[in-house]
Design a protein around this motif. Structure first.
Motif, PDB file in Angstrom:
ATOM      1  N   GLU A 131     -21.903 -10.536  24.759  1.00 40.44           N
ATOM      2  CA  GLU A 131     -22.178 -11.881  25.241  1.00 40.44           C
ATOM      3  C   GLU A 131     -22.425 -12.780  24.035  1.00 40.44           C
ATOM      4  O   GLU A 131     -22.972 -12.343  23.024  1.00 40.44           O
ATOM      5  N   LEU A 132     -22.038 -14.037  24.125  1.00 40.43           N
ATOM      6  CA  LEU A 132     -22.343 -14.952  23.041  1.00 40.43           C
ATOM      7  C   LEU A 132     -23.849 -15.091  22.908  1.00 40.43           C
ATOM      8  O   LEU A 132     -24.585 -15.087  23.909  1.00 40.43           O
ATOM      9  N   ALA A 133     -24.316 -15.209  21.670  1.00 37.25           N
ATOM     10  CA  ALA A 133     -25.739 -15.447  21.438  1.00 37.25           C
ATOM     11  C   ALA A 133     -26.102 -16.884  21.764  1.00 37.25           C
ATOM     12  O   ALA A 133     -27.279 -17.216  21.863  1.00 37.25           O
ATOM     13  N   ASP A 134     -25.089 -17.706  21.936  1.00 37.32           N
ATOM     14  CA  ASP A 134     -25.304 -19.118  22.240  1.00 37.32           C
ATOM     15  C   ASP A 134     -25.977 -19.267  23.600  1.00 37.32           C
ATOM     16  O   ASP A 134     -25.451 -18.813  24.612  1.00 37.32           O
ATOM     17  N   PRO A 135     -27.147 -19.904  23.666  1.00 33.92           N
ATOM     18  CA  PRO A 135     -27.868 -20.018  24.933  1.00 33.92           C
ATOM     19  C   PRO A 135     -27.235 -20.985  25.919  1.00 33.92           C
ATOM     20  O   PRO A 135     -27.633 -21.018  27.086  1.00 33.92           O
ATOM     21  N   THR A 156     -14.072 -21.234  20.988  1.00 36.45           N
ATOM     22  CA  THR A 156     -14.895 -20.729  19.888  1.00 36.45           C
ATOM     23  C   THR A 156     -14.825 -19.208  19.821  1.00 36.45           C
ATOM     24  O   THR A 156     -14.795 -18.620  18.740  1.00 36.45           O
ATOM     25  N   ASN A 157     -14.793 -18.566  20.973  1.00 35.38           N
ATOM     26  CA  ASN A 157     -14.805 -17.111  21.060  1.00 35.38           C
ATOM     27  C   ASN A 157     -13.388 -16.562  21.139  1.00 35.38           C
ATOM     28  O   ASN A 157     -12.468 -17.233  21.624  1.00 35.38           O
ATOM     29  N   SER A 242     -17.454 -12.015  22.637  1.00 37.85           N
ATOM     30  CA  SER A 242     -16.987 -11.885  21.263  1.00 37.85           C
ATOM     31  C   SER A 242     -16.945 -10.414  20.877  1.00 37.85           C
ATOM     32  O   SER A 242     -17.650  -9.583  21.451  1.00 37.85           O
ATOM     33  N   GLU A 243     -16.123 -10.118  19.871  1.00 40.72           N
ATOM     34  CA  GLU A 243     -16.027  -8.753  19.372  1.00 40.72           C
ATOM     35  C   GLU A 243     -17.264  -8.362  18.584  1.00 40.72           C
ATOM     36  O   GLU A 243     -17.571  -7.196  18.436  1.00 40.72           O
ATOM     37  N   ARG A 244     -17.975  -9.353  18.070  1.00 40.46           N
ATOM     38  CA  ARG A 244     -19.168  -9.077  17.286  1.00 40.46           C
ATOM     39  C   ARG A 244     -20.352  -9.836  17.879  1.00 40.46           C
ATOM     40  O   ARG A 244     -20.175 -10.883  18.514  1.00 40.46           O
ATOM     41  N   PRO A 245     -21.557  -9.347  17.709  1.00 42.57           N
ATOM     42  CA  PRO A 245     -22.732 -10.033  18.263  1.00 42.57           C
ATOM     43  C   PRO A 245     -23.115 -11.245  17.421  1.00 42.57           C
ATOM     44  O   PRO A 245     -22.735 -11.369  16.256  1.00 42.57           O
ATOM     45  N   GLY A 246     -23.873 -12.146  18.040  1.00 42.47           N
ATOM     46  CA  GLY A 246     -24.475 -13.253  17.304  1.00 42.47           C
ATOM     47  C   GLY A 246     -23.684 -14.531  17.229  1.00 42.47           C
ATOM     48  O   GLY A 246     -24.113 -15.498  16.582  1.00 42.47           O
ATOM     49  N   VAL A 247     -22.511 -14.608  17.894  1.00 42.31           N
ATOM     50  CA  VAL A 247     -21.680 -15.808  17.787  1.00 42.31           C
ATOM     51  C   VAL A 247     -22.319 -16.986  18.518  1.00 42.31           C
ATOM     52  O   VAL A 247     -22.722 -16.883  19.677  1.00 42.31           O
ATOM     53  N   ARG A 271     -19.854 -16.513  12.720  1.00 47.30           N
ATOM     54  CA  ARG A 271     -18.561 -17.016  13.146  1.00 47.30           C
ATOM     55  C   ARG A 271     -17.589 -15.850  13.187  1.00 47.30           C
ATOM     56  O   ARG A 271     -17.690 -14.898  12.410  1.00 47.30           O
ATOM     57  N   SER A 272     -16.637 -15.907  14.089  1.00 48.74           N
ATOM     58  CA  SER A 272     -15.706 -14.793  14.237  1.00 48.74           C
ATOM     59  C   SER A 272     -14.591 -14.837  13.192  1.00 48.74           C
ATOM     60  O   SER A 272     -13.914 -13.843  12.968  1.00 48.74           O
TER      61      SER A 272
END
Length: 277
Positions: A131-135, A156-157, A242-247, A271-272
């Motif tokens: 999940e995107l870290a973006d709230p 973005t993702n 996203s493929e990676r956490p924290g986006v 950023r991805s």
């Protein structure tokens, strides 16, 4: 609980070892490989329940119409002559942010479901999705009122999953240019050609129905929703992974989409890739 709304006869998400699960995943992978997009028709058994929930919060969308570009960077950014980011468009769609979507809603339960995420990751041929870290932008409801459109843009993702929850009377067609850019190349010439209406052969159209699940590589495909007509708005839930956490989305893009920025957007974010946005 989220899995109860899925047509398990067609999409047995809880049975990843079954032949039926593998067949659905392989079909999705073929579509994504060939077209950057695939649609799983009738994924949700009762789309009317989706429509009712989402229509109930559609009024919370940030509705300011703005002038934007395909990269959702500042329209007055210093860009060279001929750069596609200099082409301005009117953004008429509005987003209900994740923090305005109740946790008990079907779309929220699906977005956070481990079973659903495992299935999505398999379709995208990934070990996992995050999940995107973006709230605000991880899960949103996209609202397009009659007379308005969602102009050409990139996500973005990398991996976008969406579901139409209310179709308009007319218009509101999803159009896209699969793989028009890559992590290694922005391909500004083709992007500019599409934005200027000079490369129609790069544009594909997709017919969607409420309850269909769309999997899409929106980071690399320029895409839009054409102007909605008639009396009914177009609503679609967007599940961003996203493929990676924290986006987290950029400050400028977040302000455009939601009319507000949170502390998370001002801090350093993952950023991805290094694409313009």
């Amino acid at each position: 609980m989220a899995e109860a709304v899925i047509d398990e006869d067609l999409y047995p998400l809880a049975e990843p070892e079954s032949a039926a699960w593998r067949e659905v995943v392989e079909r999705a992978r073929r579509g994504l490989a060939e077209d950057g997009c695939t649609v799983l028709e009738g994924f949700v058994k009762d789309p009317k329940a989706l429509q009712g929930e989402c229509a109930g919060v559609a009024g919370r969308a940030y509705t300011r119409v703005e002038v934007v570009n395909a990269y959702n960077i500042a329209v007055n950014a210093p860009l060279p002559e001929g750069h596609p980011g200099r082409i301005a468009m009117e953004k008429g769609n509005a987003f209900v942010a994740r923090d305005d979507i109740p946790a008990e809603f079907v779309i929220h339960q699906l977005y956070t479901s481990a079973v659903f995420q495992r299935f999505v990751a398999a379709c995208f041929e990934l070990p996992a999705v995050h999940e995107l870290a973006d709230p605000l932008s991880g899960l949103v409801l996209n609202v397009i009122e009659p007379g308005l459109a969602h102009p050409w843009h990139f996500d973005t993702n990398e991996y976008t999953v969406s579901m139409l929850t209310q179709e308009p009377d007319e218009g509101g067609v999803f159009e896209y240019c699969p793989g028009i850019r890559s992590p290694e190349s922005e391909n500004f010439d083709d992007v500019a050609g599409v934005l200027e209406g000079q490369r129609p052969e790069l544009v594909r159209q997709l017919t969607l129905k409420p309850g269909d699940l769309q999997l899409f590589k929106g980071r690399y495909a320029l895409h839009r929703v054409t102007e909605v007509a008639g009396a009914r708005a177009r609503h679609s839930a967007v599940f961003a992974y996203s493929e990676r956490p924290g986006v987290i989305g950029s400050v400028e893009r977040t302000r455009q989409l939601f009319g507000r920025v949170l502390p998370e957007h001002r801090s350093a974010a993952v950023r991805s890739d290094q694409l313009l946005d």
